[in-house]
Design an enzyme around this catalytic site. Sequence first.
Site, mmCIF file in Angstrom:
data_model
loop_
_atom_site.group_PDB
_atom_site.id
_atom_site.type_symbol
_atom_site.label_atom_id
_atom_site.label_comp_id
_atom_site.label_asym_id
_atom_site.label_seq_id
_atom_site.Cartn_x
_atom_site.Cartn_y
_atom_site.Cartn_z
ATOM 1 N N SER A 1 41.282 38.052 47.342
ATOM 2 C CA SER A 1 40.179 37.317 47.482
ATOM 3 C C SER A 1 39.639 36.535 46.379
ATOM 4 C CB SER A 1 38.731 38.360 47.610
ATOM 5 O OG SER A 1 38.824 39.300 46.802
ATOM 6 N N GLU A 2 40.100 36.763 45.279
ATOM 7 C CA GLU A 2 40.064 36.050 44.195
ATOM 8 C C GLU A 2 41.106 36.128 43.076
ATOM 9 O OE1 GLU A 2 37.459 33.791 43.738
ATOM 10 O OE2 GLU A 2 35.938 34.641 44.963
ATOM 11 N N THR A 3 41.530 34.923 42.389
ATOM 12 C CA THR A 3 42.484 34.945 41.193
ATOM 13 C C THR A 3 41.931 34.379 40.234
ATOM 14 O OG1 THR A 3 44.419 35.198 42.763
ATOM 15 C CG2 THR A 3 44.766 34.448 40.514
#
Length: 261
Positions: free
Chosen positions: A43-45
Amino acid sequence: MRLYLVDAFTSSAFAGNSAGVVLLDEPADPEWMQAVAAELKHSETAFVQVGTADGVPKPLRWFTPAAEVDLCGHATLATAHVLGGDQVFTTRSGLLRCTAAEDGVRMDFPADPPKADPALLAEVTPALPGVSPGEIEYVGRGVSDVLVRLTNATLVRELDPDIGAVARIAARCLIVTASGDREDVDFVSRVFGPRVGIDEDPVTGSAHCTLAPFWAEQIAKAELVGEQASQRGGIVRARPDDDRVWLTGAAVTVFEGTLLV
């Protein structure tokens, strides 16, 4: 470049919200960072530039598989966990300070309290099939997200939203919340963000910048415990402090390696 995968807002692997963390020695091209985030599919990096002088805040950016975002709690927690707790980051949301805590990492984030906006009901209702208008107690908007309070936690836990209708709401994410149904939890929530490539986010630190000031006013508590009731689930401890919110969570590193391209 060093790459880590970290489960955030949990003390157990394979729970909470997983984030990629890439350590950079110098600034990177945004198109490349977006491509890496799309490849990892988390969902996020987070991309953090670690080659800075001592005492200088480290540049930090966050990318979903589809877009760069202004603020991300779980990927910030993951980054501070990898680097060692006490950190200061410079971001699109200003300076973010993290400190090591007994139960994980404590993060100093900007508060984003919602303002009631009953006109949003017409947009929100189609996104919540099975929820009647009488079961919607509050609709409001923060800078980033729309917040909906339902009458009970069961409705939140069992919600099967219309993701297409959620995507038509003019907001980064739709936050759905209700009062907690366990003694150790003050409120439950779920977060849906198809506009930024995340149908449902497992645990969303930045959403608690809106949830914490909202619930602190509702139940008159300084220290709050929120459960994000996604399939993976996670716990966020929050303390509103004027125009800031302190968010605390644990994290577990599940993978580390080398990014070759």
